[in-house]
Design an enzyme around this catalytic site. Structure first.
Site: not given
Ligand code: ARG
Length: 269
Positions: A72, A121, A221-222
């Protein structure tokens, strides 16, 4: 996505203009010892209005030319030219000599990434040149355990430059870390928790804090989730931040993802 992007930029600028800002969390965490996580990548986006880069997502350096992050975090089409990766950073506002910057040659989001169900994801970013491995920039090893599940109750560590206060949009200038506990999938899918919206699949892990004091949040995120010194997950999503019944959801680096990664970057030599 766009408004989130600008919000993140504004936050970063606020942080950089406030020299006394004392970030103490991811949420409920602490500042890491500078450069103690030399595999951490700050994925950034150029803002034409602000004429500067702002932190967008976290990631981990898994090969000198490859970053593993969340799907994402992908930017569509031509926008790839506005992406960059910064390695060797602790403070994002300071001009640290340890930092190395890279453009992105190619984004490889998982072909089955699904925004609605948040499945798969996971994304690989190919850097335009290879990072120099040194004291400040090092690789994070992929799990050598064939991607087995992480047992509920396991303590895991996660780091990021994301939001540090619930409800705030302020990103952290310095890298923060926190320990979280893995929560049983059935619990995480139960009515009180996510109620299967979305379904937490066997390729995802829930992790949080029973009191809701500790969590990842926007901007984290990530980033890599590390359990017992092994790279096991990727910060994916969550409803709000630090809600005890809505823990963070992480992509489990399962066998199918290890196979997919290997197909793209080849086996280690
Ligand atoms: N999706 C978020 C990001 O873009 C990460 C959210 C993690 N949320 C949570 N409650 N643990 O940075």
């Amino acid at each position: 996505m766009k408004s989130l992007q600008s919000a993140l930029f504004i936050s970063l600028i606020v942080v950089s203009l406030t020299p006394t800002y004392n970030g103490v969390e991811i949420i409920g965490g602490r500042e890491v010892k500078p450069h103690s996580k030399p595999y951490m990548a700050s994925i950034q986006v150029y803002d034409k209005g602000w004429k500067s880069y702002g932190h967008w997502c976290g990631g981990a350096l898994i090969r000198s030319g490859w970053i593993l992050t969340a799907a994402h975090c992908e930017l569509k089409g031509q926008e790839i030219q506005y992406l960059r990766v910064v390695l060797g950073a602790h403070s994002l506002s300071r001009n640290e000599t340890s930092q190395q910057e890279f453009n992105i040659q190619e984004q490889h989001p998982h072909p089955q990434f699904n925004r609605e169900t948040t499945e798969n994801d996971i994304m690989l970013l190919q850097l335009s040149s290879e990072a120099k491995i040194n004291k400040y920039v090092k690789l994070l090893k992929l799990p050598k355990d064939k991607g087995v599940d992480v047992k509920p109750g396991t303590s895991c560590d996660v780091a990021g430059w994301g939001v540090t206060t619930v409800g705030s949009r302020l990103l952290s200038d310095t890298l923060q870390e926190v320990e979280l506990n893995v929560i049983d999938r059935n619990t995480c899918n139960s009515k009180d928790y996510y109620n299967r919206k979305p379904v937490v699949t066997k390729d995802m892990i829930c992790a949080g804090d029973s009191k809701g004091r500790k969590d990842t949040c926007s901007g984290d995120s990530g980033g890599p989730l590390i359990c017992k010194n092994m790279y096991k997950g990727i910060v994916s999503h969550g409803r709000g931040c630090a809600d005890p019944k809505k823990p963070g959801i992480y992509t489990l680096i399962s066998k199918k993802y290890l196979d997919w990664i290997q197909k793209i970057i080849g086996i280690e030599t």
